[in-house]
Design a protein around this motif. Structure first.
Motif, PDB file in Angstrom:
ATOM      1  N   THR A 197       0.819  -1.208   0.000  1.00  0.00           N
ATOM      2  CA  THR A 197       0.000   0.000   0.000  1.00  0.00           C
ATOM      3  C   THR A 197       0.852   1.258   0.000  1.00  0.00           C
ATOM      4  O   THR A 197       0.516   2.252  -0.660  1.00  0.00           O
ATOM      5  N   ALA A 198       1.969   1.230   0.730  1.00  0.00           N
ATOM      6  CA  ALA A 198       2.847   2.405   0.750  1.00  0.00           C
ATOM      7  C   ALA A 198       3.453   2.655  -0.625  1.00  0.00           C
ATOM      8  O   ALA A 198       3.496   3.795  -1.111  1.00  0.00           O
ATOM      9  N   PHE A 199       3.912   1.592  -1.293  1.00  0.00           N
ATOM     10  CA  PHE A 199       4.546   1.770  -2.593  1.00  0.00           C
ATOM     11  C   PHE A 199       3.511   2.000  -3.692  1.00  0.00           C
ATOM     12  O   PHE A 199       3.804   2.653  -4.696  1.00  0.00           O
ATOM     13  N   GLY A 200       2.295   1.494  -3.505  1.00  0.00           N
ATOM     14  CA  GLY A 200       1.240   1.816  -4.455  1.00  0.00           C
ATOM     15  C   GLY A 200       0.904   3.297  -4.422  1.00  0.00           C
ATOM     16  O   GLY A 200       0.768   3.945  -5.473  1.00  0.00           O
ATOM     17  N   GLN A 201       0.786   3.856  -3.216  1.00  0.00           N
ATOM     18  CA  GLN A 201       0.538   5.279  -3.081  1.00  0.00           C
ATOM     19  C   GLN A 201       1.703   6.093  -3.628  1.00  0.00           C
ATOM     20  O   GLN A 201       1.521   7.113  -4.302  1.00  0.00           O
ATOM     21  N   LEU A 202       2.919   5.613  -3.347  1.00  0.00           N
ATOM     22  CA  LEU A 202       4.115   6.296  -3.837  1.00  0.00           C
ATOM     23  C   LEU A 202       4.141   6.330  -5.363  1.00  0.00           C
ATOM     24  O   LEU A 202       4.503   7.348  -5.970  1.00  0.00           O
ATOM     25  N   GLY A 203       3.728   5.222  -5.994  1.00  0.00           N
ATOM     26  CA  GLY A 203       3.673   5.188  -7.455  1.00  0.00           C
ATOM     27  C   GLY A 203       2.739   6.236  -8.014  1.00  0.00           C
ATOM     28  O   GLY A 203       3.056   6.921  -8.995  1.00  0.00           O
ATOM     29  N   MET A 204       1.572   6.383  -7.390  1.00  0.00           N
ATOM     30  CA  MET A 204       0.615   7.399  -7.849  1.00  0.00           C
ATOM     31  C   MET A 204       1.135   8.805  -7.592  1.00  0.00           C
ATOM     32  O   MET A 204       0.963   9.702  -8.427  1.00  0.00           O
ATOM     33  N   ASP A 205       1.757   9.028  -6.436  1.00  0.00           N
ATOM     34  CA  ASP A 205       2.247  10.364  -6.094  1.00  0.00           C
ATOM     35  C   ASP A 205       3.418  10.786  -6.984  1.00  0.00           C
ATOM     36  O   ASP A 205       3.513  11.954  -7.387  1.00  0.00           O
ATOM     37  N   LEU A 206       4.314   9.855  -7.297  1.00  0.00           N
ATOM     38  CA  LEU A 206       5.471  10.185  -8.132  1.00  0.00           C
ATOM     39  C   LEU A 206       5.062  10.430  -9.583  1.00  0.00           C
ATOM     40  O   LEU A 206       5.601  11.307 -10.251  1.00  0.00           O
ATOM     41  N   GLY A 207       4.139   9.619 -10.077  1.00  0.00           N
ATOM     42  CA  GLY A 207       3.666   9.770 -11.447  1.00  0.00           C
ATOM     43  C   GLY A 207       4.459   8.949 -12.449  1.00  0.00           C
ATOM     44  O   GLY A 207       5.553   8.448 -12.164  1.00  0.00           O
ATOM     45  N   GLU A 208       3.883   8.824 -13.640  1.00  0.00           N
ATOM     46  CA  GLU A 208       4.449   7.973 -14.686  1.00  0.00           C
ATOM     47  C   GLU A 208       5.842   8.420 -15.122  1.00  0.00           C
ATOM     48  O   GLU A 208       6.749   7.600 -15.273  1.00  0.00           O
ATOM     49  N   ASP A 209       6.022   9.713 -15.333  1.00  0.00           N
ATOM     50  CA  ASP A 209       7.307  10.200 -15.835  1.00  0.00           C
ATOM     51  C   ASP A 209       8.448   9.850 -14.888  1.00  0.00           C
ATOM     52  O   ASP A 209       9.524   9.413 -15.327  1.00  0.00           O
ATOM     53  N   ALA A 210       8.228  10.040 -13.589  1.00  0.00           N
ATOM     54  CA  ALA A 210       9.283   9.765 -12.613  1.00  0.00           C
ATOM     55  C   ALA A 210       9.647   8.286 -12.602  1.00  0.00           C
ATOM     56  O   ALA A 210      10.838   7.925 -12.556  1.00  0.00           O
ATOM     57  N   LEU A 211       8.639   7.402 -12.638  1.00  0.00           N
ATOM     58  CA  LEU A 211       8.918   5.964 -12.643  1.00  0.00           C
ATOM     59  C   LEU A 211       9.646   5.552 -13.913  1.00  0.00           C
ATOM     60  O   LEU A 211      10.618   4.781 -13.873  1.00  0.00           O
ATOM     61  N   GLN A 212       9.191   6.051 -15.061  1.00  0.00           N
ATOM     62  CA  GLN A 212       9.821   5.683 -16.324  1.00  0.00           C
ATOM     63  C   GLN A 212      11.252   6.200 -16.413  1.00  0.00           C
ATOM     64  O   GLN A 212      12.163   5.492 -16.862  1.00  0.00           O
ATOM     65  N   GLU A 213      11.458   7.450 -15.990  1.00  0.00           N
ATOM     66  CA  GLU A 213      12.804   8.031 -16.067  1.00  0.00           C
ATOM     67  C   GLU A 213      13.771   7.300 -15.153  1.00  0.00           C
ATOM     68  O   GLU A 213      14.929   7.043 -15.524  1.00  0.00           O
ATOM     69  N   GLN A 214      13.310   6.951 -13.942  1.00  0.00           N
ATOM     70  CA  GLN A 214      14.208   6.242 -13.034  1.00  0.00           C
ATOM     71  C   GLN A 214      14.520   4.843 -13.561  1.00  0.00           C
ATOM     72  O   GLN A 214      15.666   4.396 -13.526  1.00  0.00           O
ATOM     73  N   ALA A 215      13.497   4.160 -14.056  1.00  0.00           N
ATOM     74  CA  ALA A 215      13.730   2.829 -14.616  1.00  0.00           C
ATOM     75  C   ALA A 215      14.696   2.892 -15.793  1.00  0.00           C
ATOM     76  O   ALA A 215      15.581   2.031 -15.942  1.00  0.00           O
ATOM     77  N   ALA A 216      14.547   3.919 -16.639  1.00  0.00           N
ATOM     78  CA  ALA A 216      15.438   4.070 -17.792  1.00  0.00           C
ATOM     79  C   ALA A 216      16.882   4.266 -17.355  1.00  0.00           C
ATOM     80  O   ALA A 216      17.810   3.770 -18.003  1.00  0.00           O
ATOM     81  N   ARG A 217      17.083   4.970 -16.257  1.00  0.00           N
ATOM     82  CA  ARG A 217      18.456   5.175 -15.763  1.00  0.00           C
ATOM     83  C   ARG A 217      19.093   3.861 -15.310  1.00  0.00           C
ATOM     84  O   ARG A 217      20.315   3.716 -15.319  1.00  0.00           O
ATOM     85  N   PHE A 218      18.253   2.919 -14.923  1.00  0.00           N
ATOM     86  CA  PHE A 218      18.767   1.600 -14.544  1.00  0.00           C
ATOM     87  C   PHE A 218      18.896   0.663 -15.752  1.00  0.00           C
ATOM     88  O   PHE A 218      19.348  -0.466 -15.611  1.00  0.00           O
ATOM     89  N   GLY A 219      18.468   1.105 -16.948  1.00  0.00           N
ATOM     90  CA  GLY A 219      18.651   0.304 -18.146  1.00  0.00           C
ATOM     91  C   GLY A 219      17.383  -0.171 -18.809  1.00  0.00           C
ATOM     92  O   GLY A 219      17.446  -0.810 -19.871  1.00  0.00           O
ATOM     93  N   PHE A 220      16.208   0.091 -18.217  1.00  0.00           N
ATOM     94  CA  PHE A 220      14.959  -0.307 -18.856  1.00  0.00           C
ATOM     95  C   PHE A 220      14.855   0.356 -20.234  1.00  0.00           C
ATOM     96  O   PHE A 220      15.163   1.533 -20.398  1.00  0.00           O
ATOM     97  N   GLY A 221      14.412  -0.433 -21.210  1.00  0.00           N
ATOM     98  CA  GLY A 221      14.235   0.086 -22.560  1.00  0.00           C
ATOM     99  C   GLY A 221      15.475   0.032 -23.426  1.00  0.00           C
ATOM    100  O   GLY A 221      15.405   0.299 -24.629  1.00  0.00           O
ATOM    101  N   GLU A 222      16.623  -0.312 -22.859  1.00  0.00           N
ATOM    102  CA  GLU A 222      17.876  -0.344 -23.623  1.00  0.00           C
ATOM    103  C   GLU A 222      17.950  -1.586 -24.509  1.00  0.00           C
ATOM    104  O   GLU A 222      17.598  -2.688 -24.088  1.00  0.00           O
ATOM    105  N   GLU A 223      18.435  -1.387 -25.728  1.00  0.00           N
ATOM    106  CA  GLU A 223      18.708  -2.500 -26.641  1.00  0.00           C
ATOM    107  C   GLU A 223      20.133  -2.970 -26.389  1.00  0.00           C
ATOM    108  O   GLU A 223      21.090  -2.460 -26.975  1.00  0.00           O
ATOM    109  N   LEU A 224      20.288  -3.930 -25.511  1.00  0.00           N
ATOM    110  CA  LEU A 224      21.614  -4.369 -25.098  1.00  0.00           C
ATOM    111  C   LEU A 224      22.077  -5.601 -25.867  1.00  0.00           C
ATOM    112  O   LEU A 224      21.286  -6.480 -26.196  1.00  0.00           O
TER     113      LEU A 224
END
Length: 482
Positions: free
Chosen positions: A280-307
């Motif tokens: 519940t805490a992380f579900g609320q956090l996901g909504m509060d942070l928003g899509e852009d923040a989650l996507q940008e952070q995931a991308a910094r860890f390598g999500f979406g990369e053609e490796l």
């Protein structure tokens, strides 16, 4: 009389021009295409008759050519085939190549541009061309530990060196024996291929890099990283942690795994939310942070990369266009968030490396056929900074709490600092996948790992902490000791 002769001479000349043009076209323009045709037995014999270089793990060959008395001259063999099958792949007279046999084919065959001068020198001294040796980064102790722990279960283990990106283990289960595809009996090879492809457990699938799974609660590390990186949260920040999170736009709520609130008064710190894996805490956090923040952070860890490591890695995904309930699900690694085990190992590796993400790599060196001369030795490559050094330190402390006092206790190694995160991921089936990602250090050497056990190994009570964490513990212990 002269006129008919001139006509005949013209026809003959035209025929010679046509013959010359067609021969030139075949020899120079379409030569590559014709050579590549599967039915070209001359080309096949020429390639298989070449002394193909070995693939090595340390000093030991895990793929090598053995001289045989037949038109092929050499038989490709895999001394410990099932253990390294998803790294080496296979070299087959009927079905071509896979794995490193394909990714490094020109080097192993001796036809790579970087081997040009070596080929010339071999030609000048009358020596038959030889392929180069390819040494892998795999640690045999980690690989064997991973394969032993996966035996009898579907899943994968990937282990990385956080400082270099070297792949220390690439294990997928069930596995197969590439020797069955590398023989010279075409009928036997065809039957083996049919059997392997008909197997519902997909033994030839490299689950470590080619299969996408919902990462479940292991993704909470990324959500926590996005929160800390925003500057709006600290490890001791209080979050709502009720027994169920009332989601907008739907009458379905998001419950906790434990069915109760995550803290007194329905509140919990970010550290304790990660330690107890509070949905519940992380579900609320996901909504509060928003899509852009989650996507940008995931991308910094390598999500979406053609490796390419150099094996091709299927890119991990955080979906676009999410509404509020979907954001809540994404914050806990559900909805349409999908990741490979390699990707989740990269998350832990970047945190362990003070926030810097290194490009995963499976090739330690390319050497001469006799292994006495280094031809190429790839250098570590930075992919970028996933989080700041301060955030990496905060996440490390929080993930250590998970292992020391939370859901990841089964990953503890005496005398070794271990930080990790459990995950139990729903995927539409009756049973949940069990996940664990972690990193460990003995002060001299580090290792990061990700483990996924499909359907919890067949147990309805399976969880990341009970099912996947012990596997990670044994793999990490094989690298850093204990």
């Amino acid at each position: 009389m002269n006129r008919p002769l001139r006509r005949l001479a013209g026809v003959v000349a035209l025929l010679f021009v046509t013959l010359f043009a067609s021969t030139t076209y075949i020899q120079f323009v379409s030569a590559a295409e014709l050579n590549a045709k599967p039915g070209n037995s001359r080309q096949l014999y020429a390639e298989l008759g070449r002394d193909r270089g070995p693939i090595l793990v340390g000093p030991d060959p895990v793929a090598r050519g053995v001289p045989v008395d037949n038109p092929y001259n050499f038989l490709r063999t895999y001394p410990d085939g099932p253990t390294y099958a998803h790294a080496t792949g296979y070299y087959s007279i009927r079905y071509g190549t896979a794995g490193m046999e394909r990714a490094m084919n020109d080097v192993l065959a001796g036809t790579a541009d970087r081997l040009f001068y070596r080929r010339v020198s071999e030609y000048l001294i009358g020596q038959e061309p030889q392929g180069a040796s390819v040494e892998l980064t795999i640690d045999p102790r980690a690989q064997r530990a991973a394969m032993d722990e996966l035996k009898g279960r579907r899943g994968a283990v990937v282990a990385l060196d956080p400082e270099t990106g070297d792949v220390l283990a690439l294990a997928s289960s069930p596995t197969y024996d590439p020797n069955r595809l590398a023989g010279h009996d075409v009928e036997q090879i065809a039957q083996a291929w049919k059997d392997l492809n008909a197997d519902p457990d997909k033994p030839m699938l490299n689950r470590g890099i080619s299969e996408l799974y919902p990462p479940g609660s292991t993704f909470k590390v990324i959500t926590a990283a996005a929160a800390l990186s925003s500057g709006q949260y600290q490890p001791d920040s209080l979050l709502p942690g009720p027994a169920e999170l009332d989601l907008p736009l739907t009458d379905k709520n998001l419950p906790n795994y434990s069915s109760g609130p995550c803290g007194p008064g329905g509140e919990v710190t970010l550290t304790d939310a990660l330690r107890t894996s509070c949905n519940t805490a992380f579900g609320q956090l996901g909504m509060d942070l928003g899509e852009d923040a989650l996507q940008e952070q995931a991308a910094r860890f390598g999500f979406g990369e053609e490796l390419r490591i150099p094996l091709r890695v299927v890119p991990s995904v955080v979906p676009e266009g999410m509404n509020a309930p979907q954001l809540a699900q994404a914050g806990i690694g559900q909805f349409d968030v999908k990741a490979t085990p390699l990707q989740m190992a990269m998350v832990s590796a970047a945190i362990a490396n003070e926030g810097v993400l290194m490009k995963p790599n499976l090739v330690k060196s390319v050497r001469s056929a006799d292994q006495t001369e280094v031809i190429d030795e790839p250098s570590p490559q930075e992919m970028g900074r996933a989080v700041s050094r301060d955030v990496a330190e905060q996440l490390t402390a929080m993930m250590r709490e998970v292992v020391e006092n939370g859901t990841g206790k089964n990953a503890r190694i005496p005398g070794v600092e271990v930080a990790g995160k459990t995950g139990t991921a729903q995927h539409g089936g009756e049973l949940n996948h069990a996940w664990f990602t972690a990193f460990a250090s003995n002060g001299e050497r580090q290792v990061a790992v990700a483990v996924v056990i499909e359907d919890g190994g067949g147990r309805s009570d399976a969880s990341g902490g009970a099912t996947a964490a012990p596997v990670a513990q044994r793999v990490m212990e094989a690298v850093v000791g204990g």
